[in-house]
Design an enzyme around this catalytic site. Sequence first.
Site, short mmCIF file in Angstrom:
data_model
loop_
_atom_site.label_atom_id
_atom_site.label_comp_id
_atom_site.label_asym_id
_atom_site.label_seq_id
_atom_site.Cartn_x
_atom_site.Cartn_y
_atom_site.Cartn_z
N PHE A 111 0.86 -1.19 0.00
CA PHE A 111 0.00 0.00 0.00
C PHE A 111 0.89 1.23 0.00
CE2 PHE A 111 -2.42 3.50 1.77
CZ PHE A 111 -3.55 3.46 0.97
N ASP A 113 9.22 2.60 1.91
CA ASP A 113 8.03 3.29 2.40
C ASP A 113 7.90 2.97 3.89
OD1 ASP A 113 5.50 4.03 3.19
OD2 ASP A 113 4.51 3.44 1.32
N LYS A 170 2.43 9.79 8.45
CA LYS A 170 1.66 9.35 9.62
C LYS A 170 2.12 9.92 10.97
CE LYS A 170 -1.06 5.68 7.77
NZ LYS A 170 -0.71 4.95 6.55
C1 LIG Z 1 -0.92 5.25 5.16
C2 LIG Z 1 0.13 4.82 4.21
C3 LIG Z 1 0.36 5.53 3.02
C4 LIG Z 1 -0.48 6.70 2.57
O1 LIG Z 1 -0.44 7.76 3.46
P1 LIG Z 1 -1.53 8.95 3.32
O2 LIG Z 1 -1.06 9.95 4.32
O3 LIG Z 1 -2.85 8.35 3.65
O4 LIG Z 1 -1.48 9.43 1.94
C5 LIG Z 1 1.41 5.10 2.22
N1 LIG Z 1 2.16 4.04 2.55
C6 LIG Z 1 1.96 3.33 3.69
C7 LIG Z 1 2.85 2.17 4.01
C8 LIG Z 1 0.92 3.69 4.54
O5 LIG Z 1 0.70 2.97 5.65
#
Ligand SMILES: *Cc1c(COP(=O)(O)O)cnc(C)c1O
Length: 393
Positions: free
Chosen positions: A128, A215, A244
């Site tokens: 994701f 990420d 986050k």
């Molecule tokens: C939450 C998340 C995103 C996206 O972050 P947003 O602030 O919602 O755009 C991308 N990568 C990972 C691993 C995430 O947990």
Amino acid sequence: MTSHIMPTYNRLPVTFERGEGVWLIDENNQRYLDALSGIAVCNLGHAHPAVHKAICAQSEKLLHTSNLYKIANQEELADKLIKKSGMTNVFFCNSGAEANEAAIKLARKYGHEKGIDSPAIIVMEKSFHGRTLATLSATGNAKVQQGFAPLVEGFIRVPYNNINAIENAIETNKNIVAILVEPIQGEGGINIPAADYLNQIRQLCDANGLLMMLDEIQSGIGRTGKFLAYQHNDILPDVCTLAKALGNGVPIGACLARGRASEILTAGAHGSTFGGNPLACAAGIAVLNTLEAENLIELAQVKGDNLRAQFSEQLKDNQHIVDIRNKGLMLGIELDRPCAELVKTALEQHLLINVTNDSTIRLLPPLIINEQESQQLVNTLVAIINDYTAKIH
Ligand SMILES: *Cc1c(COP(=O)(O)O)cnc(C)c1O
């Protein structure tokens, strides 16, 4: 009353008015134990005094100027992030998706500078990376992409935690410029790869001139017992994305780069109006200072391991548990069947949890959770799980 909010979320029937540490308090003064932290955002818990103080003080001085000018808080936060991560420099934005967009653009430009006209990035199944067009194209979940074709090109998907698949992709495609991967998959089901997975990706990137892009949007900022999850391995990525928990609820994202990757996004190549504004960076600075002052990162490891041990002990006779796994306070309890309805059951018992990948209960409690609160989390959730599985014949 009809809601005028676009129905992009199936919302649970509760509205919170305030928070205190790991607790959220609704309109009727009912207290809920938050074991999700707004999905790994409020790592310091709710209404942490250090964050409150920092944003109040900053709001008395200045909220926003522009990236046309120097911003002292941005410099200070970047400096702290560099020292803690081993990276070289930072681009600030406002969310995770934006941080990944910066990484994807950086990788493409890196490719073009190497003479590759159609650069491609290796991404993983069940990953994701966000909801913008490029990041949903990078995401390994058909539901996220459904209805949004044509997708952004230039992503090559391989299974997670499978080095051979990456090797094969590199051998068969000369356009690959980078690998984008989560150190631990969050949305995908708290998937923890083999201990040397990231080391092997590092080696492949070095051998083939590819950018290693991690990420860390969910796994970063102390969540797994290190400031960044890659610090469990003895490596540095070329690019690392954060968001986050960086602002503990104040929107902020960051794309960190190192070495050659830190020289790619030059003036005019990328930008953001709000990115790294004085308010968001004040929150970020307070978060990093507090993690250190309260020793929360080391404690996350201990607390997470204790939670896992207690869940394992109390659920050892439950035949429907497939696996209980954690890295620090990133925990997954996998059942042998879909269990999304447990979110609602838990809410009724004033416990906030989440279920990902259909059958994995995901726990991301605030790093400040104490022993008594952990005990309550275990007792409540074990009873909910046993109740649920007892109904299976
Ligand atoms: C939450 C998340 C995103 C996206 O972050 P947003 O602030 O919602 O755009 C991308 N990568 C990972 C691993 C995430 O947990």
